[in-house]
Design an enzyme around this catalytic site. Structure first.
Site, PDB file in Angstrom:
ATOM      1  CG  ASP A 127      -0.245  -0.405   2.479  1.00 17.50           C
ATOM      2  OD1 ASP A 127       0.949  -0.067   2.640  1.00 17.50           O
ATOM      3  OD2 ASP A 127      -0.873  -1.072   3.317  1.00 17.50           O
ATOM      4  CG  ASP A 133       1.245   4.032   4.605  1.00 15.38           C
ATOM      5  OD1 ASP A 133       0.041   3.901   4.329  1.00 15.38           O
ATOM      6  OD2 ASP A 133       1.902   3.183   5.219  1.00 15.38           O
ATOM      7  CG  ASP A 161      10.790   0.113  11.821  1.00 10.66           C
ATOM      8  OD1 ASP A 161      10.909   0.816  10.790  1.00 10.66           O
ATOM      9  OD2 ASP A 161      10.015  -0.860  11.889  1.00 10.66           O
TER      10      ASP A 161
HETATM   11  P1  ATP Z   1       4.805  -3.739   5.146  1.00 12.61           P
HETATM   12  O1  ATP Z   1       5.110  -3.890   3.720  1.00 12.61           O
HETATM   13  O2  ATP Z   1       4.992  -4.980   5.929  1.00 12.61           O
HETATM   14  O3  ATP Z   1       3.493  -3.050   5.430  1.00 12.61           O
HETATM   15  P2  ATP Z   1       5.879  -1.291   6.192  1.00 12.61           P
HETATM   16  O4  ATP Z   1       7.280  -0.763   6.230  1.00 12.61           O
HETATM   17  O5  ATP Z   1       4.875  -0.485   5.447  1.00 12.61           O
HETATM   18  O6  ATP Z   1       5.958  -2.780   5.684  1.00 12.61           O
HETATM   19  P3  ATP Z   1       4.184  -0.975   8.493  1.00 12.61           P
HETATM   20  O7  ATP Z   1       4.085  -1.835   9.690  1.00 12.61           O
HETATM   21  O8  ATP Z   1       3.027  -0.840   7.581  1.00 12.61           O
HETATM   22  O9  ATP Z   1       5.467  -1.469   7.697  1.00 12.61           O
HETATM   23  O10 ATP Z   1       4.606   0.468   9.007  1.00 12.61           O
HETATM   24  C1  ATP Z   1       4.730   1.599   8.157  1.00 12.61           C
HETATM   25  C2  ATP Z   1       5.937   2.430   8.565  1.00 12.61           C
HETATM   26  O11 ATP Z   1       5.788   2.919   9.900  1.00 12.61           O
HETATM   27  C3  ATP Z   1       7.256   1.660   8.556  1.00 12.61           C
HETATM   28  O12 ATP Z   1       7.847   1.667   7.280  1.00 12.61           O
HETATM   29  C4  ATP Z   1       8.061   2.406   9.588  1.00 12.61           C
HETATM   30  O13 ATP Z   1       8.633   3.558   9.006  1.00 12.61           O
HETATM   31  C5  ATP Z   1       7.019   2.857  10.604  1.00 12.61           C
HETATM   32  N1  ATP Z   1       6.874   1.880  11.719  1.00 12.61           N
HETATM   33  C6  ATP Z   1       5.974   0.878  11.810  1.00 12.61           C
HETATM   34  N2  ATP Z   1       6.101   0.197  12.958  1.00 12.61           N
HETATM   35  C7  ATP Z   1       7.111   0.780  13.626  1.00 12.61           C
HETATM   36  C8  ATP Z   1       7.726   0.545  14.887  1.00 12.61           C
HETATM   37  N3  ATP Z   1       7.335  -0.459  15.681  1.00 12.61           N
HETATM   38  N4  ATP Z   1       8.731   1.358  15.260  1.00 12.61           N
HETATM   39  C9  ATP Z   1       9.128   2.379  14.470  1.00 12.61           C
HETATM   40  N5  ATP Z   1       8.618   2.632  13.276  1.00 12.61           N
HETATM   41  C10 ATP Z   1       7.608   1.865  12.834  1.00 12.61           C
HETATM   42 MG    MG Z   2       2.720  -0.937   5.363  1.00 22.27          MG
END
Ligand code: ATP
Ligand code: MG
Length: 449
Positions: free
Chosen positions: A62, A64, A143
């Site tokens: 997705d 963001d 993170d």
């Molecule tokens: P995915 O493809 O699995 O959704 P993602 O990177 O988009 O991967 P998400 O869990 O959707 O992961 O989180 C979106 C963003 O928010 C991450 O890319 C990161 O920058 C931030 N984030 C999410 N969880 C945390 C956390 N526990 N600590 C710090 N930053 C976080």
């Molecule tokens: Mg995500």
């Protein structure tokens, strides 16, 4: 990360001709949101997993958006916009089934801010109520470096505060800041490290990996419901096999499935390992072929060694009292639920799959036919085949059942070879133990978000 970067002073700006992200790969809707924000005079960036995956030539799950517009300002720009979150408000812009999440840059709570009332953990990030920050602050609270890249719609550049692009190129997963501090802030980041490394085929940077084994017990403080969400992402994304091995290696698996971990360690003949590995492989195969899967079958397999380990001979034997099996199932499940809150809609079918196993211990056609009527027959039968493959069930018994189900006219039909999937995608036929991942054992769409 340099000191200057840590203080958020000097981002690297990667111009359009030095990265691979192109607008044609970004969803129409995300682009509309970005442009409308920009044209209204706000900063507008694509951020997080979207930028990371596009940089790697992968299709993002997705998109963001991050901006310096406040949620109310975002809402004023979009009719189809809803504000969500009580303590930290986010804007969701809806276009039919697609939702673009628009988050205002957030500030980190100061580390010495002891007023718990002002702090809130959201997605594991410590925040104060609606305390907006700068793009630097927003980047540094994230993170991993590769999750902190911002694609700027104003000039199509990528803004990099943490050295994320270099890590993308190096295939390196690295936490922003001091790993110990970051794990203490949110222990789930240890699981995320393993998950992203497996998903992307990245190496976890030494400094990021080293503290994990001795800090892993911090996971005991994480609410079981949050761990369940994380476990789903770990095992249902198509890299369950690698993820499982990595979790074991880093000493994390035992904080998710403690009794199974012990059973695997004590398993002299390696049958439990084979069993779990086969279940994971079959799930991965289905996910990667875009066939629907249910977590119930895989979870049933992941917990089976814990159930077996409590039995006198460490396996189902013909002389075994059914009561004893039932008791072992209940105990193992109760222990597991204290760690990871598996919802009832999965736990119920799991129980049924397990409870049916001793009933397969028959070669009486009459008794066997009676099992056909059971709604969970198919999943339980596939579970039996899996046990047979791993040496956890008499292979001749499994073979007897295979013959009986294929020749008996009473046998329920095998999983249909082709069925329309929700959303219209087609999937291929299923056979053998794989069929059990079918939605028959639960709704494949449940809990995946
Ligand atoms: P995915 O493809 O699995 O959704 P993602 O990177 O988009 O991967 P998400 O869990 O959707 O992961 O989180 C979106 C963003 O928010 C991450 O890319 C990161 O920058 C931030 N984030 C999410 N969880 C945390 C956390 N526990 N600590 C710090 N930053 C976080
Ligand atoms: Mg995500």
């Amino acid at each position: 990360m340099t000191e200057a970067q840590a203080r958020g002073i000097a981002p690297t700006i990667i111009p359009r001709d030095q990265h691979v992200i192109s607008r044609s790969q970004i969803s129409e809707r995300a682009l509309t949101v970005l442009y409308r924000l920009k044209n209204a005079g706000y900063g507008a960036y694509l951020v997080g997993g979207g930028v990371r995956d596009l940089s790697l030539g992968r299709e993002p799950k997705d998109f963001d958006v991050a901006t310096d517009a406040t949620p109310d300002e975002v809402k004023a720009l979009f009719r189809n916009c809803r504000l969500i979150g009580r303590r930290f408000r986010l804007a969701h812009v809806h276009w039919g089934p697609e939702i673009i999440e628009v988050a205002t840059f957030r500030a980190l709570a100061p580390p010495d801010d002891a007023d718990a009332g002002e702090r809130v953990l959201e997605d594991g990030m410590i925040l104060r109520d609606n305390v907006y920050g700068t793009i630097e602050e927003d980047a540094l609270r994230r993170d991993f470096t590769i999750n902190a890249l911002y694609y700027n719609i104003a000039d199509f550049s990528v803004v990099d505060y943490a050295g994320g692009m270099a890590d993308i190129h190096a295939g390196r997963l690295r936490l922003i800041g001091d790993p110990e501090v970051r794990y203490r802030e949110d222990p789930v980041r240890m699981l995320r490290a393993v998950r992203f490394a497996a998903k992307l085929g990245f190496t976890i940077d030494t400094e990021t990996a080293d503290p994990i084994p001795w800090m892993a017990d911090l996971l005991d403080d994480i609410p079981p419901a949050r761990l369940f969400d994380e476990v789903l992402k770990l095992f249902m994304a198509g890299q369950g096999t690698e993820t499982f091995e990595s979790l074991r290696q880093h000493g994390l698996f035992r904080y998710l499935f403690p009794a199974t971990d012990t059973a695997l360690d004590d398993d002299e003949h390696g049958q439990f390992i084979t069993f779990v590995a086969r279940a994971l492989e079959s799930t991965d195969r289905r996910v990667n072929e875009e066939r629907p899967v249910t977590p119930a079958f895989l979870f049933a397999a992941l917990i089976w060694p814990a159930i077996m380990a409590q039995l006198p001979k460490g396996r189902l034997t013909p002389d075994l009292d059914r009561e004893l099996v039932e008791q072992s199932i209940t105990e193992a499940l109760e222990r597991q639920l204290r760690q990871v809150a598996i919802p009832k809609r999965f736990a119920m079918p799991m129980r049924e799959i397990w409870a049916l196993q001793p009933r397969f211990d028959t070669r009486s056609e009459k008794k066997a036919s009676r099992l056909f009527g059971h709604p969970r027959f198919r999943a339980a039968y596939d579970f039996l085949l899996l046990r047979g493959e791993a040496g956890l069930a008499d292979p001749e018994l499994a073979e007897w059942w295979r013959t009986f189900t294929t020749t008996s006219s009473d046998a329920p039909p095998p999983t249909p070879a082709r069925r329309r999937r929700r959303g219209g995608k087609r999937r291929r036929g299923a056979s053998g133990s794989e069929a059990a991942n079918e939605p028959a054992a639960g709704n494949p769409d449940d809990g995946s978000g």
